[in-house]
Design an enzyme around this catalytic site. Structure first.
Site, PDB file in Angstrom:
ATOM      1  CG  ASP A   1      -3.831  -0.794  10.536  1.00  0.00           C
ATOM      2  OD1 ASP A   1      -4.098  -1.577  11.151  1.00  0.00           O
ATOM      3  OD2 ASP A   1      -4.452  -0.977   9.268  1.00  0.00           O
TER       4      ASP A   1
ATOM      5  NE  ARG B   1      -3.483  -2.787   0.325  1.00  0.00           N
ATOM      6  CZ  ARG B   1      -4.000  -3.430   1.495  1.00  0.00           C
ATOM      7  NH1 ARG B   1      -3.350  -3.670   2.541  1.00  0.00           N
ATOM      8  NH2 ARG B   1      -5.164  -4.184   1.273  1.00  0.00           N
TER       9      ARG B   1
ATOM     10  CG  HIS C   1      -6.475  -7.758  -0.856  1.00  0.00           C
ATOM     11  ND1 HIS C   1      -6.509  -6.451  -0.592  1.00  0.00           N
ATOM     12  CD2 HIS C   1      -7.262  -8.463   0.019  1.00  0.00           C
ATOM     13  CE1 HIS C   1      -7.364  -6.310   0.395  1.00  0.00           C
ATOM     14  NE2 HIS C   1      -7.774  -7.515   0.908  1.00  0.00           N
TER      15      HIS C   1
ATOM     16  CD  GLU D   1     -10.158  -7.952   3.685  1.00  0.00           C
ATOM     17  OE1 GLU D   1     -10.742  -7.204   4.668  1.00  0.00           O
ATOM     18  OE2 GLU D   1      -9.253  -7.104   2.886  1.00  0.00           O
TER      19      GLU D   1
ATOM     20  CG  ASP E   1      -3.143  -5.746  -1.013  1.00  0.00           C
ATOM     21  OD1 ASP E   1      -4.356  -5.560  -1.455  1.00  0.00           O
ATOM     22  OD2 ASP E   1      -3.159  -6.195   0.102  1.00  0.00           O
TER      23      ASP E   1
HETATM   24  C1  ACM Z   1      -6.872  -8.404   6.585  1.00  0.00           C
HETATM   25  O1  ACM Z   1      -6.658  -8.043   7.382  1.00  0.00           O
HETATM   26  N1  ACM Z   1      -7.502  -8.460   5.592  1.00  0.00           N
HETATM   27  C2  ACM Z   1      -5.708  -9.880   6.505  1.00  0.00           C
END
Ligand code: ACM
Length: 556
Positions: free
Chosen positions: A406, A146, A248, A312, A175
């Site tokens: 974060d 990122r 991702h 995800e 990602d």
């Molecule tokens: C994650 O935080 N999606 C692994």
């Protein structure tokens, strides 16, 4: 130097007792070591020569001021015994490395500088320290996708993790927003996939939210990564790479649309965040390409563990694609979920055949397809880890609360930008992985714990260090120390330990709160927590019941 330094060690050792006197290191320090202690002796010589200006040279055992003795064991235990004549470190080869770092904590903090200062007396307190880790996996994940970190940041992080007896660095290399590893067979992964035109402000989740108008990118050559791997290995740290699949993966699909689900609708490298609908397709040409990518990756990373992501990944594009539906049918599989199982099984077996173990985020336990050696990283709370452990898999605990760094370290509006509220230093220190665990037998499957530095909103290197420290110090103690202080006692120890971070020049958050220049202000780093973690936890528990993310979390 007084024996008070024993009360400043972080993480806290199993036992440390002061003895009378101290050892003054002379300008010429004699080192004796046996064969199993060669790596520890080299490390000690490299690190301490630079910082102290003392000269370290081999000496006969009786004459040496520093003696390193390996017992050849496979553990990470060590013992330090210091009297007025010498400092002896004994233990397993890996434990000796930790012993070197503890010895450094016993020396003046100036040994964390890059060059000697005048007037520092390099004295060690006479003492006896016995130490070993609680968990075999003490990890930290850096998201380099990122926001990219230059190589020097990673090397610097290795130093700081080693200082705290961490032994795993998990590099999240790919990602939606960037692909960071050179793959020679697929040059567009870095030519196209390693940079983006723009970045959404805050945790933007659509192209229509404000963007900063500034290109961002970077990647590591294979030799950069080999250098990082070797540097980390010399400091007791295994680097585990992660290639995120099947979701991702937008940067990969931007570079090679034929590996995505909509090859006629090319995408750019992601500029905003959240959960993308873009997945790699599971068709044979893509599987073959991914195998080639992993073959190259395995030549860079000797890690026994290879992380393949797995979180995800909404399956709608697999369900909607006629080509993918036809392929699913041709394999005799009933649906996209079964294809997902096949996908994990394929790479688990692929890695096993090459002597490696698959690691994945906890969504993969929902679909199965794991080999017995696969490892589950429990991030959506702890339930995924518990389920996996009860099914017999090894587990790594990386729950959002309290291991996602974060999130803000405090709820004050003077904090800089974060993803949300909040993971306090105190929350990290209070984390007890076994506290909610249903049974002792399956807790034995927990290999260890790990903190996560996701970087959607961690914008630069100073911001990264601010978010990491001193929470990394607290997690170090969760991961390493058998017994923990109460938070007040830890905080007191930490206050002294911060002098070591000062000597190294770390932009940590002071215990009293951010310095004026660390605050978010009203600009790009303004405090604007997007998520409230305490509220999100209930949803996460529900989410953890399924493999796919809830529709309301999808980006676009
Ligand atoms: C994650 O935080 N999606 C692994």
């Amino acid at each position: 130097m007084s024996s008070d330094v024993l009360a400043t060690l972080v993480p806290q050792p199993v036992s440390a007792s002061a003895r009378p006197g101290s050892l003054a290191l002379p300008a010429q320090v004699g080192i004796w070591r046996d064969d199993g202690a060669a790596a520890a002796a080299d490390l000690l010589t490299i690190e301490l020569s630079r910082a102290t200006g003392l000269r370290f040279a081999p000496a006969a055992r009786e004459a040496a001021q520093i003696v390193l003795h390996s017992d050849g064991d496979s553990g990470e235990h060590y013992r330090i015994e210091i009297d007025e004549r010498r400092a002896s470190i004994s233990g397993s080869p890996a434990g000796l490395i930790h012993g070197v770092y503890t010895l450094r904590q016993l020396l003046p903090a100036a040994n964390w500088r890059a060059a000697p200062l005048p007037g520092v007396a390099w004295n060690l307190p006479a003492c006896l320290i016995e130490d070993r880790p609680r968990f075999g996996w003490r990890g930290c994940m850096l998201d380099t996708a990122r926001h990219f970190s230059p190589k020097q940041t990673i090397l610097r992080f290795v130093d700081l993790l080693a200082m705290h007896h961490f032994n795993r660095l998990h590099l999240h290399l790919t990602d939606d927003q960037g692909w960071r590893v050179e793959i020679k067979a697929f040059p567009k992964l870095t030519e196209v996939g390693s940079h983006r035109a723009n970045t959404g402000l805050g945790f933007a989740v659509s192209a229509t939210e404000p963007h900063d108008g500034t290109p961002h990118g970077g990647y590591y050559t294979q030799d950069d990564l080999r250098e990082i791997v070797a540097y980390a290995a010399a400091r007791g740290i295994i680097v585990m790479p992660e290639i995120e699949l099947p979701g991702h993966a937008r940067a990969l699909i931007a570079a090679y649309p034929e590996f995505g689900c909509l090859p006629d609708e090319p995408v750019d490298v992601g500029t905003y965040f959240g959960i993308s609908r873009d997945l790699v397709n599971p068709l044979p040409h893509t599987i073959a390409a991914l195998e080639t990518i992993f073959e190259e990756l395995l030549t860079i990373f000797p890690s026994p563990w290879i992380h393949v992501g797995g979180d995800e990944a909404p399956l709608e594009r697999w369900r909607d694609s006629p080509a993918i539906r036809a392929h699913i049918a041709s394999l005799g599989l009933p649906d996209a979920e079964a294809m997902r199982t096949w996908f994990t099984a394929h790479f688990a077996e692929f890695l096993n055949a090459r002597g490696r173990r698959l690691v994945g985020w906890d969504e993969i336990i929902h679909y199965g397809g794991l080999t017995p050696s696969s490892v589950i990283m429990s991030w959506r709370g702890e339930k995924g880890g518990m389920k996996a452990a009860q099914e017999g898999y090894d587990v790594l605990m990386a729950p959002v609360f309290p291991t996602y760094f974060d999130y803000a370290q405090d709820e004050g509006a003077d904090e800089p930008l974060s993803i949300g509220q909040s993971v306090l230093l105190e929350d990290v220190y209070a984390y007890e992985p076994s506290a909610r665990w249903p049974d002792k037998a399956s807790f034995d499957k927990v290999l260890g714990v790990q903190c996560q530095l996701w970087r959607e909103v961690i914008l630069d290197e100073a911001h990264l260090e601010y978010m990491a420290f001193p929470r990394v110090c607290a997690l170090a103690e969760v991961a390493w120390s058998e017994t923990r202080d109460d938070f007040a006692a830890f905080r007191q120890r930490l206050a002294h330990h911060l002098a070591r971070l000062d000597a190294y020049g770390v932009n940590y958050r002071p215990l009293a709160g951010p310095r004026p220049w660390q605050q978010g202000g009203a600009g790009r780093k303004a405090y604007q927590p997007r998520f409230n973690l305490k509220e999100a936890l209930a949803n996460l528990d529900q989410w953890a019941e399924s493999g796919e993310p809830p529709a309301e979390h999808l980006a676009d």
